[in-house]
Design an enzyme around this catalytic site. Structure first.
Site, PDB file in Angstrom:
ATOM      1  N   HIS A 133       0.818  -1.210   0.000  1.00  0.00           N
ATOM      2  CA  HIS A 133       0.000   0.000   0.000  1.00  0.00           C
ATOM      3  C   HIS A 133       0.847   1.253   0.000  1.00  0.00           C
ATOM      4  CE1 HIS A 133      -2.104  -3.232   2.233  1.00  0.00           C
ATOM      5  NE2 HIS A 133      -3.125  -2.865   1.486  1.00  0.00           N
TER       6      HIS A 133
ATOM      7  N   HIS B  17       5.708   5.597  -0.497  1.00  0.00           N
ATOM      8  CA  HIS B  17       6.507   4.383  -0.457  1.00  0.00           C
ATOM      9  C   HIS B  17       5.641   3.193  -0.077  1.00  0.00           C
ATOM     10  CE1 HIS B  17       6.457   5.890   3.720  1.00  0.00           C
ATOM     11  NE2 HIS B  17       6.473   4.604   4.055  1.00  0.00           N
TER      12      HIS B  17
END
Length: 286
Positions: A137, A226
């Site tokens: 995610h 990230h």
């Protein structure tokens, strides 16, 4: 960026063909788009979960979705994110990187699955499947608690603000180390620093607007999109970062430093509230 660094320390479903394609430069057309301002929600929806007390409880780690606030009956954890799958082609090289790091940091665990990486390095197939073959995610907002009567409004406004998204590529260029707000966990992550950064930043701004209208804490001032691969207890960022930097130098020898570690195609945005996921926008097919 200094504020973010202080918070984190010094220091995420595509086919194999995704990494073989020539990537277009990030589109700047989004910057020229104009959006109709969202109307304010009913005043009752602005009530934050007062039973939680200070917003200090709302400080949640951007890198994973483990809540750092207590559970309160009637409140649900809200998380808005881009789902990411690592294509099968780069998993072998990523697994080799994880194997080398795990020999020096045997306490690293797979994010969300919480399986020790040291248990997987003996079997490279398991390492690729368990540690790298799952959904990751890119967070577009903090993980925060909301009340049940806010759910429909939040989901509706997110869809209104984010429904018109263009497909783009996301380049994961760099291994990086992050620390959560209370310094209780360190995360080994893959950061987006080129392709997709512009688009993701615009999406974070849209989520911030919805959060702001519902009196929810906004995202970090200078977000660093990230995905997180592994975690360890405590703040081991300095030692882990030194090893990661050494491995990154080895990685770029003989190749371009700008070459992404892997590339993923943006396919949509999800909003998870409690145990239920809501599609905010989604692309079908290619």
């Amino acid at each position: 960026m200094d504020a973010l660094t202080a918070s984190y320390g010094d220091v995420s479903s595509d086919s194999d063909s995704d990494s073989d394609r020539t990537l277009p430069l990030p589109s700047t057309s989004l910057a020229a788009e104009t959006f109709t301002p969202l109307p304010p929600p009913p005043i009752s929806l602005l009530d934050s979960p007062t039973s939680l007390g200070s917003l200090d409880y709302l400080k949640s780690c951007q890198t994973n979705r483990i809540r750092s606030f207590p559970h309160v009956e009637g409140n649900y954890a809200l998380h808005v994110y881009i789902p990411v799958l690592i294509p099968s082609a780069p998993r072998k090289e990523l697994a080799q990187f994880l194997e080398r790091v795990t020999t020096l940091f045997p306490d690293l665990n797979v994010v969300d699955v919480d399986v020790p990486l040291s248990n997987l390095v003996r079997d490279k197939g398991k390492l690729e499947q368990v540690a790298l073959g799952r959904e990751f995610h890119i967070s577009l907002g903090r993980t925060v608690p909301i009340r049940v009567h806010q759910i429909n409004s939040v989901v509706s406004m997110l869809r209104q603000r984010l429904q018109f998204q263009k497909r783009y590529w996301i380049n994961f260029n760099k291994w990086e180390v992050f620390v959560n707000d209370d310094q209780s966990r360190t995360f080994l992550s893959l950061e987006v620093i080129t392709g997709g950064l512009f688009e993701i930043t615009k999406q974070i701004q849209a989520v911030n607007e919805v959060y702001r209208l519902h009196n929810l804490p906004e995202f970090y001032k200078d977000p660093r999109p990230h995905i997180s691969i592994a975690w360890s207890l405590g703040n081991i960022s300095d030692a882990l970062k030194r090893v990661v930097d050494e491995e990154m130098q080895r990685y770029v020898i003989g190749s371009s430093p700008q070459k992404p570690i892997f590339t993923s195609r943006f396919r949509g945005i999800l909003c998870k509230i409690g145990n239920k996921s809501h599609e905010i926008c989604k692309f079908q097919g290619e």
